[in-house]
Design a protein around this motif. Structure first.
Motif: not given
Length: 400
Positions: A11-21, A351
Motif C-alpha cells: 500500500e502507498e504510505s498514507k502519511t505521504l499521501a496526506v502531505s501530498k494532498k 477527507d
C-alpha cells in the motif's frame, strides 16, 4: 503485461499521501493547516549544513564503502557509547538511506518465505509494507488502551508461533508516543530470550522524550542478547535532517555483513556529502544542546496540544511520553454527519475535515486502528492553535 503480484500487495504510505494532498491544496491557494507528515519544523542546524559545504569544497563527492563512510561509522559508535554506555565496533554499524532502508535490509537478511514478523498495534505505517517487501508476513498484535497501547509480556507470548522470526518494538512510538520503561522492556525480553527470534528495536525518537524521562537502548539493557538485537536509529527526527536520508543500524557483525551485501546490490553507499555532515554532527558537542533545547520546545507544544484537545467533545487522547504525535480516538464521532455526508471511518473523517475545515491529519487506518487519527505537533504554537480550533469547529458542526 503483468506486474509483480508481490508489489500489488504493497500500500502507498498514507502519511505521504496526506502531505501530498495538503501540499497541492496549498499550491492552489488554500489556507491549509497540515498536521500530517512526521517531520520536524526546525531547520537542520547551521554547523551541519556548513559541514556539507566543506565536504563539497574538499571534493568528497565520490563513492564511500557500501556500509558507510569510516568517519561516520566511528562517530556513530562513539556517540552511541557516550549516550548509552554500550560500545559497538565499526563493523557492527551500517549507514543506510534512512531508517526505512535499515529495516528493509535487516528484514531481508533474516526472513524466509512464511516467516512472520510480530508488529504491535498501533504501528508505524511502513512496518507491514517493508515486511511484505522483504518476503515475510506481518502478524499484528492487539494492544489495550489501559496499557497505553504498549505490548505486554502476556500479549507477546500468546502471539509467538513456530513461524515467528522477529518482533518489532518502537519506543518512543509513532503514532502515539508511548514509551516502554526498563521494567516493561525486561518483561518482554524474558519472553523473547527463551525463543529463537530476533528483536528489531526502532529507537529513531530516542532523543524526543518528555517530563524528565530517560532513554535506555535495548542493547544497553540486554547486551547478552546482542546476536538477536538490531537497533534502528538515524539523523532524521532528533536532528532535523529528514531530507538528508541517513539511517543507522547497529547489530552483530554477522547481521550487518548480510545487510551490507544486500545494500551493495541495491543503492550502494548513502550520499557521501550527507554522510560527511552527519559524521561532523555526531562528533560535535553542539548537537546535544541543540537537541535538548528543541526537545523543551516540543514539550511545550505537546502540553498546549493536550490542553486544546481536552476541550473538544468526542475526542479522546493519551498524552504522549515521546516523539511528536497525538493519536486521537474519534470513535464517538463515527456515524455522525456534516451536511449530509457521513463519517464512516478514519479515511472519511480525514477527507471531510480537509474539505470543510482545511486541516490535514493522518487516518488511523494507516497505523492499523481505524477509529483514530494522528496529528503531529511539530508545528508552531500559532499553527497548533489554529489547526485545533478548526478541528473543534468541525466536531461541533457534526450531527447525529
Amino acid at each position: 503485461m503483468d506486474y509483480s503480484a508481490r508489489i500489488a500487495k504493497i500500500e502507498e504510505s498514507k502519511t505521504l499521501a496526506v502531505s501530498k494532498k495538503a501540499d497541492k491544496l496549498t499550491a492552489d491557494g488554500e489556507d491549509i493547516v497540515s498536521f500530517g507528515a512526521g517531520e520536524p519544523d526546525f531547520p537542520t542546524p547551521e554547523f551541519i549544513k556548513k559541514a556539507a559545504v566543506e565536504a563539497m569544497d574538499k571534493g568528497y563527492t565520490g563513492y564511500t564503502s557500501v556500509s558507510g563512510l569510516p568517519e561516520l561509522k566511528e562517530s556513530a559508535v562513539n556517540y552511541f557509547a557516550d549516550n548509552y554506555s554500550y560500545e559497538y565496533s565499526t563493523d557492527e554499524v551500517i549507514v543506510c538511506n534512512g531508517g526505512k532502508q535499515v529495516l528493509f535490509n535487516a528484514l531481508s537478511a533474516i526472513v524466509e518465505p512464511e516467516d512472520e514478523i510480530l508488529i504491535p498495534k498501533p504501528y508505524w505505517v511502513s512496518y507491514p509494507e517493508i515486511v511484505k517487501l522483504a518476503g515475510g508476513k506481518p502478524r499484528f498484535i492487539e494492544t489495550k488502551v489501559e496499557n497505553k497501547y504498549k505490548l505486554t509480556a502476556a500479549e507477546l507470548k500468546a502471539a509467538i508461533t513456530a513461524q515467528t522470526k522477529a518482533v518489532i518494538i518502537n519506543s518512543p512510538s509513532n503514532p502515539d508516543g508511548h514509551f516502554y520503561s526498563k521494567s516493561e522492556l525486561r518483561q518482554l525480553i524474558e519472553i523473547i530470550a527463551a525463543e529463537d527470534i530476533f528483536i528489531i528495536s526502532d529507537e529513531i525518537y530516542d532523543k524526543l522524550l518528555y517530563d524528565g524521562r530517560d532513554f535506555s537502548s535495548m542493547i544497553e539493557l540486554f547486551p547478552e542478547l546482542k546476536e538477536k538485537i538490531l537497533v534502528v536509529n538515524g539523523m532524521s527526527k532528533s536532528y532535523s535532517m529528514t531530507g538528508w536520508r541517513v539511517g543507522l543500524g547497529f547489530a552483530s557483525s554477522e547481521w550487518i555483513a548480510k545487510m551490507t551485501k544486500i545494500q551493495s546490490h541495491t543503492t550502494s553507499n548513502v550520499n557521501t556529502i550527507a554522510q560527511y555532515a552527519s559524521a561532523k554532527a555526531l562528533a560535535s558537542p553542539e548537537l546535544k544542546k541543540i537537541v535538548k533545547d528543541r526537545c523543551q520546545i516540543y514539550q511545550k507544544r505537546r502540553d498546549l496540544t493536550a490542553k486544546l484537545l481536552a476541550d473538544i467533545a468526542g475526542l479522546k487522547t493519551i498524552t504522549p511520553a515521546g516523539a511528536f504525535y497525538f493519536f486521537i480516538d474519534i470513535s464517538e464521532l463515527i456515524s455522525k454527519k456534516i451536511e449530509g455526508q457521513e463519517i464512516e471511518d478514519s479515511l472519511s473523517f480525514t477527507d471531510l475535515l480537509l474539505e470543510y475545515n482545511k486541516v490535514a491529519v493522518v487516518p488511523g487506518i494507516a497505523f492499523g486502528m481505524d477509529n483514530f487519527i494522528r496529528i503531529s505537533f511539530a508545528l508552531s504554537k500559532e499553527k497548533i492553535r489554529e489547526g485545533i480550533s478548526r478541528i473543534a469547529d468541525f466536531a461541533a458542526r457534526l450531527e447525529a
